[in-house]
Scaffold this motif. Structure first.
Motif, PDB file in Angstrom:
ATOM      1  N   CYS A  54     -20.410   4.394  -8.849  1.00 41.99           N
ATOM      2  CA  CYS A  54     -19.263   3.556  -8.547  1.00 41.99           C
ATOM      3  C   CYS A  54     -19.619   2.370  -7.666  1.00 41.99           C
ATOM      4  CB  CYS A  54     -18.148   4.355  -7.896  1.00 41.99           C
ATOM      5  SG  CYS A  54     -18.469   4.838  -6.203  1.00 41.99           S
ATOM      6  N   SER A  55     -18.736   1.419  -7.668  1.00 48.97           N
ATOM      7  CA  SER A  55     -18.711   0.286  -6.762  1.00 48.97           C
ATOM      8  C   SER A  55     -17.230  -0.013  -6.598  1.00 48.97           C
ATOM      9  CB  SER A  55     -19.501  -0.891  -7.340  1.00 48.97           C
ATOM     10  OG  SER A  55     -19.104  -1.141  -8.658  1.00 48.97           O
ATOM     11  N   GLY A  56     -16.863  -1.109  -5.926  1.00 48.80           N
ATOM     12  CA  GLY A  56     -15.432  -1.256  -5.734  1.00 48.80           C
ATOM     13  C   GLY A  56     -14.935  -2.602  -5.297  1.00 48.80           C
ATOM     14  N   ASP A  57     -13.611  -2.700  -5.291  1.00 49.30           N
ATOM     15  CA  ASP A  57     -12.828  -3.859  -4.889  1.00 49.30           C
ATOM     16  C   ASP A  57     -12.240  -3.510  -3.531  1.00 49.30           C
ATOM     17  OD1 ASP A  57     -10.740  -5.691  -4.550  1.00 49.30           O
ATOM     18  OD2 ASP A  57      -9.822  -5.304  -6.481  1.00 49.30           O
ATOM     19  N   ARG A  58     -12.472  -4.352  -2.501  1.00 52.57           N
ATOM     20  CA  ARG A  58     -12.055  -3.987  -1.147  1.00 52.57           C
ATOM     21  C   ARG A  58     -11.484  -5.172  -0.394  1.00 52.57           C
ATOM     22  NH1 ARG A  58     -11.549  -1.280   3.283  1.00 52.57           N
ATOM     23  NH2 ARG A  58     -12.606  -1.789   5.206  1.00 52.57           N
ATOM     24  N   THR A  59     -10.506  -4.881   0.424  1.00 48.37           N
ATOM     25  CA  THR A  59     -10.067  -5.786   1.474  1.00 48.37           C
ATOM     26  C   THR A  59      -9.786  -4.946   2.702  1.00 48.37           C
ATOM     27  OG1 THR A  59      -8.512  -7.494   2.164  1.00 48.37           O
ATOM     28  CG2 THR A  59      -7.636  -5.794   0.757  1.00 48.37           C
ATOM     29  N   ALA A  60     -10.092  -5.480   3.854  1.00 48.12           N
ATOM     30  CA  ALA A  60      -9.944  -4.712   5.094  1.00 48.12           C
ATOM     31  C   ALA A  60      -8.581  -4.891   5.748  1.00 48.12           C
ATOM     32  CB  ALA A  60     -11.039  -5.119   6.074  1.00 48.12           C
ATOM     33  N   HIS A  61      -7.775  -5.830   5.295  1.00 43.11           N
ATOM     34  CA  HIS A  61      -6.563  -6.168   6.032  1.00 43.11           C
ATOM     35  C   HIS A  61      -5.256  -5.902   5.306  1.00 43.11           C
ATOM     36  CE1 HIS A  61      -9.733  -8.463   8.096  1.00 43.11           C
ATOM     37  NE2 HIS A  61      -9.094  -7.981   9.144  1.00 43.11           N
ATOM     38  N   ASP A  62      -5.295  -5.412   4.106  1.00 43.42           N
ATOM     39  CA  ASP A  62      -4.055  -5.096   3.404  1.00 43.42           C
ATOM     40  C   ASP A  62      -3.450  -3.825   3.963  1.00 43.42           C
ATOM     41  OD1 ASP A  62      -3.968  -7.217   1.749  1.00 43.42           O
ATOM     42  OD2 ASP A  62      -4.316  -6.113  -0.094  1.00 43.42           O
ATOM     43  N   GLY A  63      -2.195  -3.679   3.710  1.00 44.87           N
ATOM     44  CA  GLY A  63      -1.501  -2.447   4.028  1.00 44.87           C
ATOM     45  C   GLY A  63      -1.073  -1.793   2.738  1.00 44.87           C
ATOM     46  N   GLN A  64      -0.248  -0.796   2.846  1.00 45.89           N
ATOM     47  CA  GLN A  64       0.271  -0.144   1.654  1.00 45.89           C
ATOM     48  C   GLN A  64       1.668   0.350   1.926  1.00 45.89           C
ATOM     49  OE1 GLN A  64      -2.495   2.966   0.832  1.00 45.89           O
ATOM     50  NE2 GLN A  64      -2.014   4.113   2.644  1.00 45.89           N
ATOM     51  N   ALA A  65       2.424   0.496   0.869  1.00 44.63           N
ATOM     52  CA  ALA A  65       3.780   1.029   0.977  1.00 44.63           C
ATOM     53  C   ALA A  65       3.904   2.200   0.014  1.00 44.63           C
ATOM     54  CB  ALA A  65       4.804  -0.041   0.631  1.00 44.63           C
ATOM     55  N   TYR A  66       4.674   3.162   0.384  1.00 50.35           N
ATOM     56  CA  TYR A  66       4.933   4.308  -0.468  1.00 50.35           C
ATOM     57  C   TYR A  66       6.314   4.112  -1.084  1.00 50.35           C
ATOM     58  CZ  TYR A  66       0.943   6.244   1.918  1.00 50.35           C
ATOM     59  OH  TYR A  66      -0.318   6.435   2.416  1.00 50.35           O
ATOM     60  N   PRO A  67       6.387   3.825  -2.384  1.00 52.81           N
ATOM     61  CA  PRO A  67       7.659   3.480  -3.008  1.00 52.81           C
ATOM     62  C   PRO A  67       8.745   4.525  -2.808  1.00 52.81           C
ATOM     63  CG  PRO A  67       5.850   3.269  -4.585  1.00 52.81           C
ATOM     64  CD  PRO A  67       5.280   3.816  -3.324  1.00 52.81           C
ATOM     65  N   PHE A  68       8.386   5.796  -2.862  1.00 52.61           N
ATOM     66  CA  PHE A  68       9.403   6.834  -2.705  1.00 52.61           C
ATOM     67  C   PHE A  68       9.993   6.825  -1.294  1.00 52.61           C
ATOM     68  CE2 PHE A  68       6.647   8.473  -6.137  1.00 52.61           C
ATOM     69  CZ  PHE A  68       7.584   8.416  -7.161  1.00 52.61           C
ATOM     70  N   ALA A  69       9.170   6.565  -0.299  1.00 50.37           N
ATOM     71  CA  ALA A  69       9.671   6.497   1.075  1.00 50.37           C
ATOM     72  C   ALA A  69      10.574   5.284   1.255  1.00 50.37           C
ATOM     73  CB  ALA A  69       8.504   6.445   2.059  1.00 50.37           C
ATOM     74  N   VAL A  70      10.214   4.164   0.650  1.00 51.29           N
ATOM     75  CA  VAL A  70      11.053   2.960   0.744  1.00 51.29           C
ATOM     76  C   VAL A  70      12.412   3.217   0.110  1.00 51.29           C
ATOM     77  CG1 VAL A  70      11.297   0.557   0.004  1.00 51.29           C
ATOM     78  CG2 VAL A  70       9.081   1.382   0.841  1.00 51.29           C
ATOM     79  N   VAL A  71      12.421   3.775  -1.088  1.00 49.26           N
ATOM     80  CA  VAL A  71      13.675   4.057  -1.789  1.00 49.26           C
ATOM     81  C   VAL A  71      14.504   5.060  -1.002  1.00 49.26           C
ATOM     82  CG1 VAL A  71      14.690   5.092  -3.864  1.00 49.26           C
ATOM     83  CG2 VAL A  71      12.809   3.462  -4.069  1.00 49.26           C
ATOM     84  N   SER A  72      13.860   6.089  -0.446  1.00 42.24           N
ATOM     85  CA  SER A  72      14.590   7.071   0.362  1.00 42.24           C
ATOM     86  C   SER A  72      15.212   6.418   1.574  1.00 42.24           C
ATOM     87  CB  SER A  72      13.646   8.199   0.804  1.00 42.24           C
ATOM     88  OG  SER A  72      13.214   8.939  -0.293  1.00 42.24           O
ATOM     89  N   GLY A  73      14.495   5.472   2.163  1.00 39.45           N
ATOM     90  CA  GLY A  73      15.040   4.760   3.329  1.00 39.45           C
ATOM     91  C   GLY A  73      16.302   3.988   2.983  1.00 39.45           C
ATOM     92  N   TYR A  74      16.343   3.393   1.802  1.00 37.93           N
ATOM     93  CA  TYR A  74      17.545   2.676   1.374  1.00 37.93           C
ATOM     94  C   TYR A  74      18.662   3.645   0.994  1.00 37.93           C
ATOM     95  CZ  TYR A  74      15.179  -1.833   1.250  1.00 37.93           C
ATOM     96  OH  TYR A  74      14.527  -2.981   1.591  1.00 37.93           O
ATOM     97  N   ALA A  75      18.304   4.811   0.503  1.00 41.13           N
ATOM     98  CA  ALA A  75      19.305   5.762   0.016  1.00 41.13           C
ATOM     99  C   ALA A  75      19.997   6.520   1.138  1.00 41.13           C
ATOM    100  CB  ALA A  75      18.652   6.756  -0.950  1.00 41.13           C
ATOM    101  N   ILE A  76      19.346   6.664   2.288  1.00 42.83           N
ATOM    102  CA  ILE A  76      19.932   7.420   3.395  1.00 42.83           C
ATOM    103  C   ILE A  76      21.112   6.643   3.961  1.00 42.83           C
ATOM    104  CG2 ILE A  76      19.518   8.309   5.724  1.00 42.83           C
ATOM    105  CD1 ILE A  76      16.629   8.814   4.847  1.00 42.83           C
ATOM    106  N   LYS A  77      22.225   7.321   4.122  1.00 48.19           N
ATOM    107  CA  LYS A  77      23.435   6.667   4.628  1.00 48.19           C
ATOM    108  C   LYS A  77      23.587   6.853   6.098  1.00 48.19           C
ATOM    109  CE  LYS A  77      25.805   7.045   0.298  1.00 48.19           C
ATOM    110  NZ  LYS A  77      26.963   7.478  -0.388  1.00 48.19           N
TER     111      LYS A  77
END
Length: 77
Positions: A54-77
């Protein structure tokens, strides 16, 4: 939380070609630290990764989001 970056691993030439094109597009859009890393550098950065094929594609400064957590955050009343 500080950005952790990412590493996408390529295990064959087809995936490597796709990642190199993605890197070109990202750099053209202004993402300056995205780059290709060869197997030796992957091993240096992430010693537990099996870099035999293997080899790879990398960046040291990106973040990530978890789509299910984002949707749950909007769904919570």
């Amino acid at each position: 939380m500080a950005p952790r970056g990412y590493l996408f691993l390529a295990h064959d030439e087809e995936k490597k070609k796709a990642f190199l094109e993605n890197i070109r597009v990202q750099q053209a859009a202004g993402l300056g630290d995205v780059r290709w890393v060869d197997a030796a550098e992957v091993k240096e950065l992430f010693p537990l990764v099996d870099t035999a094929v293997c080899s790879g594609d990398r960046t040291a400064h990106d973040g990530q989001a978890y789509p299910f957590a984002v949707v749950s955050g909007y769904a919570i009343k």
